[in-house]
Design an enzyme around this catalytic site. Structure first.
Site, PDB file in Angstrom:
ATOM      1  N   ASN A 150       0.793  -1.228   0.000  1.00  0.00           N
ATOM      2  CA  ASN A 150       0.000   0.000   0.000  1.00  0.00           C
ATOM      3  C   ASN A 150       0.829   1.284   0.000  1.00  0.00           C
ATOM      4  OD1 ASN A 150       0.455  -1.290   2.623  1.00  0.00           O
ATOM      5  ND2 ASN A 150      -0.318   0.616   3.471  1.00  0.00           N
ATOM      6  N   SER A 200     -11.325  -4.664   0.794  1.00  0.00           N
ATOM      7  CA  SER A 200     -11.961  -3.561   1.511  1.00  0.00           C
ATOM      8  C   SER A 200     -12.639  -2.622   0.519  1.00  0.00           C
ATOM      9  CB  SER A 200     -10.893  -2.793   2.303  1.00  0.00           C
ATOM     10  OG  SER A 200     -11.469  -1.656   2.905  1.00  0.00           O
ATOM     11  N   CYS A 325      -2.720   4.922   7.839  1.00  0.00           N
ATOM     12  CA  CYS A 325      -2.756   4.347   9.180  1.00  0.00           C
ATOM     13  C   CYS A 325      -1.449   4.558   9.922  1.00  0.00           C
ATOM     14  CB  CYS A 325      -3.050   2.861   9.101  1.00  0.00           C
ATOM     15  SG  CYS A 325      -4.333   2.532   7.924  1.00  0.00           S
TER      16      CYS A 325
END
Ligand code: PLP
Length: 388
Positions: A150, A200, A325
């Site tokens: 990511n 997701s 995150c």
């Protein structure tokens, strides 16, 4: 100009998705478990979404379980797989480049006696197959390796990993986090040969609050959430019907756009990369050639990524310094696993694209970026010569 380049953190919900979500909130709002007509309608909507996803990844509907997000999918995959396998062996293999929702859960297994191995990655974040072969042992019960990273967009060779794994520990469970790659790279479960795969919704224009887990038929994993027996008893809790309906619609849109959407993303990414390399000196491209079309990570030496982020924000451009995150913690664990220097880590920016981005936007971004980099470098030089 408004230019959103943080699509790996989250995407704008597609208008068609909003429409179907609004309808399931205001008209078709029944509980899929209810026995009356409204319940049956809700169930039909949910099963339609399930079958759209199943067909997009080459699975059957009974292999798909809806969850609340990617983090829940990863948590469930790792803990349920461990619970079902821990009597057979203790070795769990993952990589240092995984998302925190995988790393924290593998650490959790270590507290339950797992012998966890965190594989290194190479300097371009590619998978270290030799290290994997060395880590494999007959008592390997779980391997969790992400499909695409990511932060830098590297794609890991999941099918090869599956082949290697099965020669040594044929019953071990192979899980992949395909949260960034789904709709941008081939996620056909037959071709990538995984047992369990996490997805997701909000990464591909569905809403937040919905994820999914593919579990290969025949693999019996114990449930973590107990209660009303929704999702075939594997994930109790009333299903988030509007978000699930939207998830199905977003899958349908991605399937319809197909290779054209991927080519558009790759075109925008390459164009911005070219502009940066031609116009800004002292940069390190952290994203390798064969990577996701949606992610470009570049370090601007002599700059702080966070300061660049805010300079760009003032011009209407939204980027990130790494994963959303981990952006509040110090530095990127992925870039540091790649062996980057502190200066390279501090100066990193992740640009992540969607089909809403255009080449004209990239001209604007490159212009503003160049100005921001130059002014930050100048300021730093002035400041350090004053100190000296
Ligand atoms: N895994 C990867 C690779 C991600 O990029 C993300 C989100 O950034 C997650 C897991 C967590 O997904 P969610 O935000 O849906 O919990």
């Amino acid at each position: 100009m408004f230019v959103y380049l943080d699509n790996s953190a989250t995407t704008k919900v597609a208008p068609e998705v909003v429409e179907i979500m609004a309808k399931t909130m205001t008209e078709d709002f029944g509980n899929p478990s209810s026995l009356h007509r409204m319940g049956l309608k809700a169930e039909k909507i949910m099963e339609n979404a399930r079958s759209l996803l199943a067909s997009a990844i080459g699975a059957s509907s009974d292999e798909i379980y809806f969850t609340s997000c990617g983090t829940e999918s990863n948590t469930t995959a790792i803990r349920s797989a461990w619970n079902s396998m821990k009597r057979r062996g203790r070795r769990v293999i993952t990589t240092l480049a995984e998302h925190s929702s995988v790393l924290r859960n593998v650490e959790y297994l270590e507290r339950d006696s797992a012998d966890a191995i965190y594989l290194p990655v190479k300097s371009d974040c590619s998978f270290d197959m030799d290290a994997f072969r060395e880590a494999l042992s007959e008592d390997t019960v779980l391997v969790s390796v992400m499909h695409a990273n990511n932060e830098v967009g590297t794609i890991f060779p999941i099918a090869e990993i599956a082949d290697e794994l099965r020669t040594v520990a044929k019953d071990a469970i192979l899980h992949t986090d395909a949260i960034q790659s789904f709709t941008k790279a081939d996620c056909n479960v037959g071709r990538i040969k995984v047992d369990v795969m996490s997805l997701s919704g909000h990464k591909f224009h569905a809403s937040k609050g919905v994820g999914a887990l593919y579990i290969r038929r025949g693999l019996q994993l114990p449930a973590l959430l107990l209660g009303g027996n929704q999702e075939s008893g594997f994930r109790s809790g009333t299903e988030n019907l509007p978000a699930i309906a939207g998830f199905g619609e977003a899958v349908r849109l991605a399937e319809r756009a197909g290779a054209e959407r991927v080519a558009h993303l790759a075109g925008v990414k390459d164009y911005l990369k070219g502009l940066i390399l031609n116009n800004i000196a002292d940069v390190r491209v952290n994203t390798p050639e064969d990577s996701l079309p949606s992610i470009l990570n570049i370090s601007f030496l002599g700059c702080r990524g966070e300061v660049l982020l805010h300079s760009l924000e003032a011009e209407g451009i939204y980027v990130s310094t790494g994963s959303a995150c981990s952006s509040r913690s110090r530095g990127s664990h992925v870039l540091s696993a790649m062996g980057l220097s502190q200066e390279e880590i501090e100066g990193a920016i992740r640009f992540s694209f969607s089909e809403d981005n255009s080449l004209a936007q990239m001209d604007y971004v490159a212009d503003k970026l160049r100005a921001a980099v130059m002014s930050q470098r100048k300021l730093r030089r002035t400041f350090s010569s004053r100190k000296a």
